[in-house]
Enzyme design. Structure first.
Site, PDB file in Angstrom:
ATOM      1  N   LYS A 186      45.115  16.543 -28.738  1.00  0.00           N
ATOM      2  CA  LYS A 186      44.644  15.306 -28.854  1.00  0.00           C
ATOM      3  C   LYS A 186      43.012  15.224 -29.083  1.00  0.00           C
ATOM      4  O   LYS A 186      42.369  14.196 -29.209  1.00  0.00           O
ATOM      5  CB  LYS A 186      45.202  14.374 -27.712  1.00  0.00           C
ATOM      6  CG  LYS A 186      46.572  14.449 -27.598  1.00  0.00           C
ATOM      7  CD  LYS A 186      46.943  13.930 -26.080  1.00  0.00           C
ATOM      8  CE  LYS A 186      48.468  13.912 -25.793  1.00  0.00           C
ATOM      9  NZ  LYS A 186      48.751  13.531 -24.435  1.00  0.00           N
ATOM     10  N   GLY A 187      42.602  16.263 -28.388  1.00  0.00           N
ATOM     11  CA  GLY A 187      41.066  16.295 -27.944  1.00  0.00           C
ATOM     12  C   GLY A 187      40.178  15.891 -29.378  1.00  0.00           C
ATOM     13  O   GLY A 187      39.077  15.308 -28.927  1.00  0.00           O
ATOM     14  N   ASP A 239      39.661  16.120 -22.227  1.00  0.00           N
ATOM     15  CA  ASP A 239      40.408  15.601 -21.170  1.00  0.00           C
ATOM     16  C   ASP A 239      40.235  16.675 -19.941  1.00  0.00           C
ATOM     17  O   ASP A 239      40.151  18.052 -20.228  1.00  0.00           O
ATOM     18  CB  ASP A 239      41.822  15.419 -21.413  1.00  0.00           C
ATOM     19  CG  ASP A 239      42.602  16.732 -21.531  1.00  0.00           C
ATOM     20  OD1 ASP A 239      42.178  17.467 -22.255  1.00  0.00           O
ATOM     21  OD2 ASP A 239      43.448  16.754 -20.909  1.00  0.00           O
ATOM     22  N   PHE A 249      33.157  23.378 -17.338  1.00  0.00           N
ATOM     23  CA  PHE A 249      34.473  22.325 -17.797  1.00  0.00           C
ATOM     24  C   PHE A 249      33.900  21.230 -18.432  1.00  0.00           C
ATOM     25  O   PHE A 249      33.473  20.513 -17.425  1.00  0.00           O
ATOM     26  CB  PHE A 249      35.621  22.449 -16.941  1.00  0.00           C
ATOM     27  CG  PHE A 249      36.812  22.273 -17.694  1.00  0.00           C
ATOM     28  CD1 PHE A 249      37.646  23.036 -18.357  1.00  0.00           C
ATOM     29  CD2 PHE A 249      37.234  20.700 -17.755  1.00  0.00           C
ATOM     30  CE1 PHE A 249      38.653  22.632 -18.979  1.00  0.00           C
ATOM     31  CE2 PHE A 249      38.349  20.460 -18.262  1.00  0.00           C
ATOM     32  CZ  PHE A 249      39.113  21.284 -19.194  1.00  0.00           C
ATOM     33  N   VAL A 250      34.122  20.894 -19.557  1.00  0.00           N
ATOM     34  CA  VAL A 250      33.286  19.453 -19.841  1.00  0.00           C
ATOM     35  C   VAL A 250      34.724  18.537 -20.319  1.00  0.00           C
ATOM     36  O   VAL A 250      35.488  18.913 -20.891  1.00  0.00           O
ATOM     37  CB  VAL A 250      32.509  19.749 -21.025  1.00  0.00           C
ATOM     38  CG1 VAL A 250      31.153  20.562 -20.518  1.00  0.00           C
ATOM     39  CG2 VAL A 250      33.057  20.314 -22.221  1.00  0.00           C
ATOM     40  N   LYS A 301      31.784  27.009 -27.052  1.00  0.00           N
ATOM     41  CA  LYS A 301      31.369  27.953 -25.733  1.00  0.00           C
ATOM     42  C   LYS A 301      31.273  29.130 -26.219  1.00  0.00           C
ATOM     43  O   LYS A 301      32.180  30.148 -25.865  1.00  0.00           O
ATOM     44  CB  LYS A 301      32.352  27.657 -24.710  1.00  0.00           C
ATOM     45  CG  LYS A 301      32.588  26.384 -23.919  1.00  0.00           C
ATOM     46  CD  LYS A 301      33.674  26.591 -22.924  1.00  0.00           C
ATOM     47  CE  LYS A 301      33.823  25.177 -22.211  1.00  0.00           C
ATOM     48  NZ  LYS A 301      34.892  25.172 -21.124  1.00  0.00           N
ATOM     49  N   ASP A 306      36.836  27.530 -26.891  1.00  0.00           N
ATOM     50  CA  ASP A 306      36.419  27.966 -25.470  1.00  0.00           C
ATOM     51  C   ASP A 306      36.703  29.614 -25.819  1.00  0.00           C
ATOM     52  O   ASP A 306      35.856  30.344 -26.279  1.00  0.00           O
ATOM     53  CB  ASP A 306      37.522  27.502 -24.492  1.00  0.00           C
ATOM     54  CG  ASP A 306      37.232  28.100 -23.208  1.00  0.00           C
ATOM     55  OD1 ASP A 306      36.217  28.571 -22.730  1.00  0.00           O
ATOM     56  OD2 ASP A 306      38.365  27.859 -22.321  1.00  0.00           O
ATOM     57  N   GLU A 334      38.215  20.131 -34.783  1.00  0.00           N
ATOM     58  CA  GLU A 334      38.664  20.291 -33.126  1.00  0.00           C
ATOM     59  C   GLU A 334      37.744  19.990 -32.293  1.00  0.00           C
ATOM     60  O   GLU A 334      36.182  19.947 -32.602  1.00  0.00           O
ATOM     61  CB  GLU A 334      38.978  21.947 -33.399  1.00  0.00           C
ATOM     62  CG  GLU A 334      39.407  22.929 -32.044  1.00  0.00           C
ATOM     63  CD  GLU A 334      40.460  22.286 -31.336  1.00  0.00           C
ATOM     64  OE1 GLU A 334      40.545  21.114 -31.089  1.00  0.00           O
ATOM     65  OE2 GLU A 334      41.209  23.068 -30.991  1.00  0.00           O
ATOM     66  N   ASP A 335      37.943  19.609 -30.942  1.00  0.00           N
ATOM     67  CA  ASP A 335      37.081  19.309 -30.088  1.00  0.00           C
ATOM     68  C   ASP A 335      36.279  20.456 -29.495  1.00  0.00           C
ATOM     69  O   ASP A 335      35.185  20.220 -29.421  1.00  0.00           O
ATOM     70  CB  ASP A 335      37.914  18.501 -28.847  1.00  0.00           C
ATOM     71  CG  ASP A 335      38.954  19.448 -28.325  1.00  0.00           C
ATOM     72  OD1 ASP A 335      39.254  20.609 -28.748  1.00  0.00           O
ATOM     73  OD2 ASP A 335      39.612  19.028 -27.336  1.00  0.00           O
TER      74      ASP A 335
HETATM   75  P1  IMP Z   1      40.740  28.052 -26.304  1.00  0.00           P
HETATM   76  O1  IMP Z   1      41.899  28.506 -26.927  1.00  0.00           O
HETATM   77  O2  IMP Z   1      40.513  28.920 -25.077  1.00  0.00           O
HETATM   78  O3  IMP Z   1      39.448  27.885 -27.530  1.00  0.00           O
HETATM   79  O4  IMP Z   1      40.864  26.543 -26.055  1.00  0.00           O
HETATM   80  C1  IMP Z   1      40.519  25.552 -26.768  1.00  0.00           C
HETATM   81  C2  IMP Z   1      41.244  24.388 -26.103  1.00  0.00           C
HETATM   82  O5  IMP Z   1      41.297  24.300 -24.652  1.00  0.00           O
HETATM   83  C3  IMP Z   1      40.420  22.996 -26.651  1.00  0.00           C
HETATM   84  O6  IMP Z   1      40.981  22.634 -27.784  1.00  0.00           O
HETATM   85  C4  IMP Z   1      40.788  22.183 -25.629  1.00  0.00           C
HETATM   86  O7  IMP Z   1      41.658  21.410 -25.684  1.00  0.00           O
HETATM   87  C5  IMP Z   1      40.950  22.989 -24.072  1.00  0.00           C
HETATM   88  N1  IMP Z   1      39.566  23.432 -23.578  1.00  0.00           N
HETATM   89  C6  IMP Z   1      38.744  24.459 -23.585  1.00  0.00           C
HETATM   90  N2  IMP Z   1      37.812  24.239 -22.834  1.00  0.00           N
HETATM   91  C7  IMP Z   1      37.495  22.857 -22.411  1.00  0.00           C
HETATM   92  C8  IMP Z   1      36.757  22.122 -21.761  1.00  0.00           C
HETATM   93  O8  IMP Z   1      35.517  22.563 -21.183  1.00  0.00           O
HETATM   94  N3  IMP Z   1      37.005  20.793 -21.399  1.00  0.00           N
HETATM   95  C9  IMP Z   1      38.191  20.272 -21.850  1.00  0.00           C
HETATM   96  N4  IMP Z   1      38.872  20.997 -22.797  1.00  0.00           N
HETATM   97  C10 IMP Z   1      38.912  22.504 -22.940  1.00  0.00           C
HETATM   98 MG    MG Z   2      41.722  21.073 -28.551  1.00  0.00          MG
END
Ligand code: IMP
Ligand code: MG
Length: 181
Positions: free
Chosen positions: A45-46, A161, A154-155, A133, A105, A101-102
């Site tokens: 959803k982000g 969300d 965490f943002v 990040k 991380d 993508e939002d």
């Molecule tokens: P990754 O797989 O660790 O890169 O995580 C990606 C997903 O985790 C993102 O698409 C977000 O939905 C969520 N996410 C990671 N960091 C944050 C944050 O700081 N705030 C909100 N959602 C996050």
């Molecule tokens: Mg996401």
């Protein structure tokens, strides 16, 4: 002051700054995809707030689709185990696909999504992420368009969300640690 704003320790990017950056990215996409009709895929959803502003900064004809995923992680960290909850509807063979993508991380979710889209045999695939990040990456991952870099906090807000809340904040802010620890 409302409850949501009380949970934010700092505003990182306000509406004006976000919109200014989106206009720049939109112009880059306009020139990179001139003469093409890209398929823009929002990751739910982000990514939905970012996508809705970004497409209005793009003047090319384009198609929109959505992919909904959920990644299983503990608390605020992702495990890289991803499940597709809503699949793509548009045929992607030979299309020029842009993933929206939002936030990146660890990078594990985006890598999964990229591998998944490549299986649909698009002509090209690029990724546009609102936030990155870089310090949190667990894999070597690349993307072509990025809004802003953030630290390892965490943002929330502007689509992002925590426990499904804060997506409707018009700005991006740091969630107070006491809210998720
Ligand atoms: P990754 O797989 O660790 O890169 O995580 C990606 C997903 O985790 C993102 O698409 C977000 O939905 C969520 N996410 C990671 N960091 C944050 C944050 O700081 N705030 C909100 N959602 C996050
Ligand atoms: Mg996401």
């Amino acid at each position: 002051m409302n409850l949501m704003n009380c949970d934010i320790s700092a505003v990182l990017f306000d509406e004006r700054r976000i919109q200014a950056r989106i206009r720049e990215i939109g112009q880059e996409i306009n020139s990179d995809y001139e003469g093409k009709v890209p398929v823009v895929i929002g990751v739910l959803k982000g990514g939905f707030v970012f996508l809705s502003d970004l497409i209005r900064a793009i003047t090319l004809p384009l198609e929109i689709d959505f992919l909904a995923i959920s990644s299983y992680g503990v608390g605020t960290s992702s495990s890289g185990v991803v499940k597709i909850r809503k699949d793509i509807d548009i045929e992607l063979v030979d299309r020029d696909v842009i993933i929206v993508e939002d936030i990146v991380d660890s990078g594990l979710s985006l890598q999964y999504i990229k591998d998944y889209i490549w299986k649909h045999k698009p002509a090209s695939l690029r990724t546009c992420v609102l936030l990155d990040k870089p310090m949190a990456h667990k894999i070597d991952i690349s993307f072509e368009y990025v809004g802003f870099e953030v630290g390892d906090e965490f943002v929330v807000g502007y689509g992002l969300d925590f426990a499904e809340l804060y997506r409707n904040l018009p700005y991006i802010g740091i969630l107070k640690e006491e809210c998720y620890s």
